[in-house]
Design a protein around this motif. Structure first.
Motif, PDB file in Angstrom:
ATOM      1  N   ILE A 306      58.184  22.561  29.738  1.00  0.00           N
ATOM      2  CA  ILE A 306      57.772  22.122  28.224  1.00  0.00           C
ATOM      3  C   ILE A 306      56.410  21.352  28.678  1.00  0.00           C
ATOM      4  O   ILE A 306      55.394  21.309  27.709  1.00  0.00           O
ATOM      5  N   VAL A 307      56.560  20.954  29.565  1.00  0.00           N
ATOM      6  CA  VAL A 307      54.937  19.905  30.104  1.00  0.00           C
ATOM      7  C   VAL A 307      54.049  20.668  30.749  1.00  0.00           C
ATOM      8  O   VAL A 307      52.967  20.872  30.167  1.00  0.00           O
ATOM      9  N   ILE A 308      54.272  21.162  32.038  1.00  0.00           N
ATOM     10  CA  ILE A 308      53.208  21.534  32.898  1.00  0.00           C
ATOM     11  C   ILE A 308      52.835  22.918  32.465  1.00  0.00           C
ATOM     12  O   ILE A 308      51.661  23.319  32.533  1.00  0.00           O
ATOM     13  N   CYS A 309      53.597  23.805  32.038  1.00  0.00           N
ATOM     14  CA  CYS A 309      53.422  25.202  31.881  1.00  0.00           C
ATOM     15  C   CYS A 309      52.677  25.211  30.474  1.00  0.00           C
ATOM     16  O   CYS A 309      51.843  25.963  30.165  1.00  0.00           O
ATOM     17  N   SER A 310      53.072  24.265  29.663  1.00  0.00           N
ATOM     18  CA  SER A 310      52.450  24.214  28.166  1.00  0.00           C
ATOM     19  C   SER A 310      50.995  23.766  28.344  1.00  0.00           C
ATOM     20  O   SER A 310      50.074  24.354  27.758  1.00  0.00           O
ATOM     21  N   CYS A 311      50.802  22.945  29.452  1.00  0.00           N
ATOM     22  CA  CYS A 311      49.221  22.538  29.826  1.00  0.00           C
ATOM     23  C   CYS A 311      48.490  23.803  30.000  1.00  0.00           C
ATOM     24  O   CYS A 311      47.396  23.644  29.557  1.00  0.00           O
ATOM     25  N   THR A 312      48.933  24.370  30.983  1.00  0.00           N
ATOM     26  CA  THR A 312      48.279  25.788  31.484  1.00  0.00           C
ATOM     27  C   THR A 312      48.185  26.559  30.261  1.00  0.00           C
ATOM     28  O   THR A 312      47.114  27.214  30.080  1.00  0.00           O
ATOM     29  N   ALA A 313      49.112  27.007  29.590  1.00  0.00           N
ATOM     30  CA  ALA A 313      49.040  27.739  28.550  1.00  0.00           C
ATOM     31  C   ALA A 313      47.925  27.490  27.553  1.00  0.00           C
ATOM     32  O   ALA A 313      47.247  28.169  26.968  1.00  0.00           O
ATOM     33  N   PHE A 314      47.841  26.202  27.286  1.00  0.00           N
ATOM     34  CA  PHE A 314      47.054  25.585  26.137  1.00  0.00           C
ATOM     35  C   PHE A 314      45.528  25.695  26.755  1.00  0.00           C
ATOM     36  O   PHE A 314      44.474  26.307  26.059  1.00  0.00           O
ATOM     37  N   MET A 315      45.330  25.499  28.053  1.00  0.00           N
ATOM     38  CA  MET A 315      44.098  25.867  28.648  1.00  0.00           C
ATOM     39  C   MET A 315      43.408  27.139  28.597  1.00  0.00           C
ATOM     40  O   MET A 315      42.314  27.446  28.478  1.00  0.00           O
ATOM     41  N   ILE A 316      44.679  28.098  28.807  1.00  0.00           N
ATOM     42  CA  ILE A 316      44.250  29.671  28.823  1.00  0.00           C
ATOM     43  C   ILE A 316      43.840  29.943  27.586  1.00  0.00           C
ATOM     44  O   ILE A 316      42.804  30.860  27.137  1.00  0.00           O
ATOM     45  N   LEU A 317      44.610  29.605  26.505  1.00  0.00           N
ATOM     46  CA  LEU A 317      44.435  29.913  25.101  1.00  0.00           C
ATOM     47  C   LEU A 317      43.072  29.407  24.339  1.00  0.00           C
ATOM     48  O   LEU A 317      42.505  29.976  23.469  1.00  0.00           O
ATOM     49  N   LEU A 318      42.625  28.279  25.110  1.00  0.00           N
ATOM     50  CA  LEU A 318      41.361  27.510  24.553  1.00  0.00           C
ATOM     51  C   LEU A 318      40.162  28.523  25.292  1.00  0.00           C
ATOM     52  O   LEU A 318      39.237  28.112  24.531  1.00  0.00           O
ATOM     53  N   TYR A 319      40.298  29.247  26.142  1.00  0.00           N
ATOM     54  CA  TYR A 319      39.299  29.975  26.614  1.00  0.00           C
ATOM     55  C   TYR A 319      39.141  31.527  25.859  1.00  0.00           C
ATOM     56  O   TYR A 319      40.195  32.284  25.830  1.00  0.00           O
ATOM     57  N   SER A 320      38.244  31.682  25.181  1.00  0.00           N
ATOM     58  CA  SER A 320      37.880  32.453  24.027  1.00  0.00           C
ATOM     59  C   SER A 320      37.876  33.784  24.845  1.00  0.00           C
ATOM     60  O   SER A 320      38.506  34.984  24.054  1.00  0.00           O
ATOM     61  N   ASP A 321      37.491  33.905  26.003  1.00  0.00           N
ATOM     62  CA  ASP A 321      37.786  35.436  26.663  1.00  0.00           C
ATOM     63  C   ASP A 321      38.978  35.618  27.526  1.00  0.00           C
ATOM     64  O   ASP A 321      38.736  36.607  28.362  1.00  0.00           O
ATOM     65  N   TYR A 322      39.978  35.029  27.343  1.00  0.00           N
ATOM     66  CA  TYR A 322      41.081  35.052  28.263  1.00  0.00           C
ATOM     67  C   TYR A 322      41.668  36.630  28.179  1.00  0.00           C
ATOM     68  O   TYR A 322      42.245  37.057  29.181  1.00  0.00           O
ATOM     69  N   ALA A 323      41.545  37.282  27.003  1.00  0.00           N
ATOM     70  CA  ALA A 323      42.102  38.589  27.076  1.00  0.00           C
ATOM     71  C   ALA A 323      41.086  39.727  27.479  1.00  0.00           C
ATOM     72  O   ALA A 323      41.600  40.943  27.762  1.00  0.00           O
ATOM     73  N   THR A 324      40.011  39.287  27.631  1.00  0.00           N
ATOM     74  CA  THR A 324      38.839  40.415  27.780  1.00  0.00           C
ATOM     75  C   THR A 324      38.200  40.196  29.217  1.00  0.00           C
ATOM     76  O   THR A 324      37.433  40.898  29.481  1.00  0.00           O
ATOM     77  N   ALA A 325      38.472  39.010  29.827  1.00  0.00           N
ATOM     78  CA  ALA A 325      37.456  38.577  30.929  1.00  0.00           C
ATOM     79  C   ALA A 325      37.995  39.630  32.099  1.00  0.00           C
ATOM     80  O   ALA A 325      37.272  39.480  33.235  1.00  0.00           O
ATOM     81  N   GLY A 326      39.217  40.290  32.243  1.00  0.00           N
ATOM     82  CA  GLY A 326      39.574  41.158  33.209  1.00  0.00           C
ATOM     83  C   GLY A 326      40.178  40.399  34.537  1.00  0.00           C
ATOM     84  O   GLY A 326      39.938  40.924  35.486  1.00  0.00           O
ATOM     85  N   LEU A 327      40.348  39.208  34.162  1.00  0.00           N
ATOM     86  CA  LEU A 327      40.695  38.354  35.169  1.00  0.00           C
ATOM     87  C   LEU A 327      42.339  38.122  35.121  1.00  0.00           C
ATOM     88  O   LEU A 327      43.117  38.370  34.274  1.00  0.00           O
ATOM     89  N   GLU A 328      43.278  37.957  36.188  1.00  0.00           N
ATOM     90  CA  GLU A 328      44.497  37.665  36.311  1.00  0.00           C
ATOM     91  C   GLU A 328      44.872  36.656  37.175  1.00  0.00           C
ATOM     92  O   GLU A 328      44.054  36.269  38.070  1.00  0.00           O
ATOM     93  N   GLY A 329      46.041  35.777  36.800  1.00  0.00           N
ATOM     94  CA  GLY A 329      46.691  34.883  37.749  1.00  0.00           C
ATOM     95  C   GLY A 329      45.670  33.626  37.739  1.00  0.00           C
ATOM     96  O   GLY A 329      45.025  33.235  36.820  1.00  0.00           O
ATOM     97  N   ILE A 330      45.703  33.298  39.084  1.00  0.00           N
ATOM     98  CA  ILE A 330      44.982  32.128  39.260  1.00  0.00           C
ATOM     99  C   ILE A 330      43.398  32.084  39.047  1.00  0.00           C
ATOM    100  O   ILE A 330      42.896  31.036  38.549  1.00  0.00           O
ATOM    101  N   GLU A 331      42.918  33.272  38.901  1.00  0.00           N
ATOM    102  CA  GLU A 331      41.544  33.268  38.550  1.00  0.00           C
ATOM    103  C   GLU A 331      40.852  33.105  37.313  1.00  0.00           C
ATOM    104  O   GLU A 331      40.048  32.351  36.982  1.00  0.00           O
ATOM    105  N   LEU A 332      42.126  33.380  36.477  1.00  0.00           N
ATOM    106  CA  LEU A 332      41.911  33.103  35.067  1.00  0.00           C
ATOM    107  C   LEU A 332      42.141  31.865  34.703  1.00  0.00           C
ATOM    108  O   LEU A 332      41.354  31.227  34.032  1.00  0.00           O
ATOM    109  N   THR A 333      43.003  31.181  35.291  1.00  0.00           N
ATOM    110  CA  THR A 333      43.080  29.532  34.929  1.00  0.00           C
ATOM    111  C   THR A 333      41.950  28.862  35.567  1.00  0.00           C
ATOM    112  O   THR A 333      41.579  27.961  34.628  1.00  0.00           O
TER     113      THR A 333
END
Length: 473
Positions: A306-333
């Motif tokens: 609820i705390v730490i995973c949510s922090c990561t999820a919000f950071m990823i979703l704030l990144y507008s290119d998360y679905a198109t950057a072609g990155l996965e895993g740690i590189e995307l974060t």
């Protein structure tokens, strides 16, 4: 290699799309209702117990409740929170975050039951206490064979495969941030791992107690900073998570079931609720009542997902290119955080994943050690296991990402099935222990004490037959 990939894929599909999703949700709900929503009723008590354990006097040769919490959290808080969540969002979309939350809220009741059982059926050894699913299977269910099967699985899963996952993510992060050679980083990791794990459980506890709180708080603070500077976008992100979780579009294109499975898989990999791993750490604590450690481990699920995973999820979703950057895993974060705070984001995530994942390697190793000792007291076997753990850390540092994660899913799934069957059969003892704890608290007893002789039908219990003196909270 292709044959192995296909076989792993078939087993994963069977486990996660049919067997486990039903077991996890059904038993999670059953335990939630039977404990009268323990994960919510005792939320304040969890923090009190954790605080008392952190500031309480350390007893020589004993593991405190706070240290046991740190060992289990060291295993939980690792690549699943940073790399795994990034993979879940890309594969399952924003809606996978909702299903990750849900499985944590439901599964926290399963975590309470398994950790309370680990305390009830723990045994005394030369270094303190030891226990976990293998022990409650042997003593509570009178099934040594079931305990051995679980011990083999958790030793392979955590000692070898999960540690390969952790080192794989560390080396990828450092290669991405600094251009460092992955093999060189792997050799350094393997050497550090060897120094710590050959020192025994108390060294594991001390390392976890230092690393976990400091960097978990630091990671949360940086994540909160990113959320605050983008506060105007957060309502839209939360809306996207819920719309995607129940979206007509996802149903129409047939991605709904995939999204749910991704959320549940990555959520379980991260918080380990019901899997049977955290009870190995829970059993080491010297407490006055089994329920104390059950509650503290339940708090670990909340902290992790609820705390730490949510922090990561919000950071990823704030990144507008998360679905198109072609990155996965740690590189995307890393890319997501760097888009908010500049190139230092790459470095910060690399350091965080180093310490989170390294603490996970240490915590994972202990789970294997506890189960090796269940099967054999031979120190040579234990030392061979330690050497193999070091070898797997090195192997994981240069292995292919997807196969390592897929193998982790297979072993995690089989482990979880065996443990869920065991806690379903033994859960009644956790319910009785919880009632005993509640009754004593309601009677004005600040620190309830457990006596197994007062529990009808509870047999083969080594540590709770009479009140012990000078216990650590």
């Amino acid at each position: 290699m292709e044959l192995l990939n296909n076989l792993v894929g078939i087993v994963n599909e069977l486990l996660w799309s049919k067997v486990l999703i039903i077991m996890l949700i059904t038993l999670g709900l059953y335990f939630t209702f039977r404990t009268k929503f323990v994960q919510f009723r005792f939320f304040g008590e969890m923090f009190r117990l954790l605080g008392d354990g952190a500031k309480g006097e350390k007893k020589e040769g004993a593991v405190s409740s706070f240290q046991a919490f740190c060992i289990s959290t060291a295993s939980r808080v690792g690549t699943g929170n940073i790399a795994g969540i990034a993979m879940a969002v890309v594969a399952g979309g924003p809606g996978s975050v909702f299903w990750m939350w849900l499985i944590a809220l439901i599964g926290s009741a399963s975590s309470f039951v398994e950790s309370t059982l680990a305390q009830i059926f723990k045994i005394k050894d030369g270094e303190g206490f030891r226990g976990g699913p293998a022990y409650y299977m042997e003593q509570g269910l009178k099934s040594k064979g079931m305990g051995v099967a679980f011990s083999i699985l958790i030793t392979i899963c955590f000692g070898f495969i999960f540690n390969a996952v952790q080192s794989n993510t560390i080396t990828a992060a450092f290669n991405n941030a600094f251009g460092m050679n992955r093999l060189v980083i792997g050799l350094i990791l393997a050497a550090l791992t060897g120094v710590i794990i050959f020192g025994g459980v108390h060294r594991v506890a001390k390392v976890s107690e230092i690393i976990v709180p400091i960097f978990a708080v630091l990671y949360i603070l940086v994540s909160l900073f990113v959320v605050v500077i983008n506060i105007g976008e957060i309502p839209g992100i939360i809306k996207a998570i819920f719309e995607s979780a129940f979206g007509l579009r996802e149903m129409a294109v047939g991605s709904m079931s995939g999204m749910i499975l991704v959320g549940i898989k990555r959520g379980l990999f991260s918080n380990e609720a019901g899997m049977g791993s955290a009870p190995n750490a829970a059993a080491t604590a010297d407490v006055t009542h089994p329920v104390k450690q059950g509650l503290i481990q339940t708090l670990g699920v909340f902290t992790d997902t609820i705390v730490i995973c949510s922090c990561t999820a919000f950071m990823i979703l704030l990144y507008s290119d998360y679905a198109t950057a072609g990155l996965e895993g740690i590189e995307l974060t890393q890319a997501a955080l760097s888009s908010q705070i500049g190139p230092i984001g790459n470095v910060f995530i690399a350091i965080c994943i180093l310490l989170f994942a390294f603490s996970s390697i240490v915590g994972n190793y202990y789970y294997g050690e506890s189960n090796i000792e269940f099967m054999s007291k031979n120190k040579t076997i234990l030392n061979v296991f330690r050497a193999m753990v070091v070898g797997m850390v090195l192997f994981g540092s240069v292995a292919k990402v997807q196969l390592v994660w897929d193998l982790a899913d297979v072993f995690m799934g089989i482990m979880a099935v065996i443990n869920l069957v065991a806690i379903a059969l033994l859960g009644k003892y956790a319910f009785i222990a919880l009632k005993d704890y509640s009754d004593q608290k309601n009677a004005g007893i600040k620190e309830p004490v457990f006596d197994a002789s007062n529990i009808a039908g509870l047999e083969n219990v080594e540590c709770w037959k009479e009140e012990r003196e000078e216990k650590v909270v």
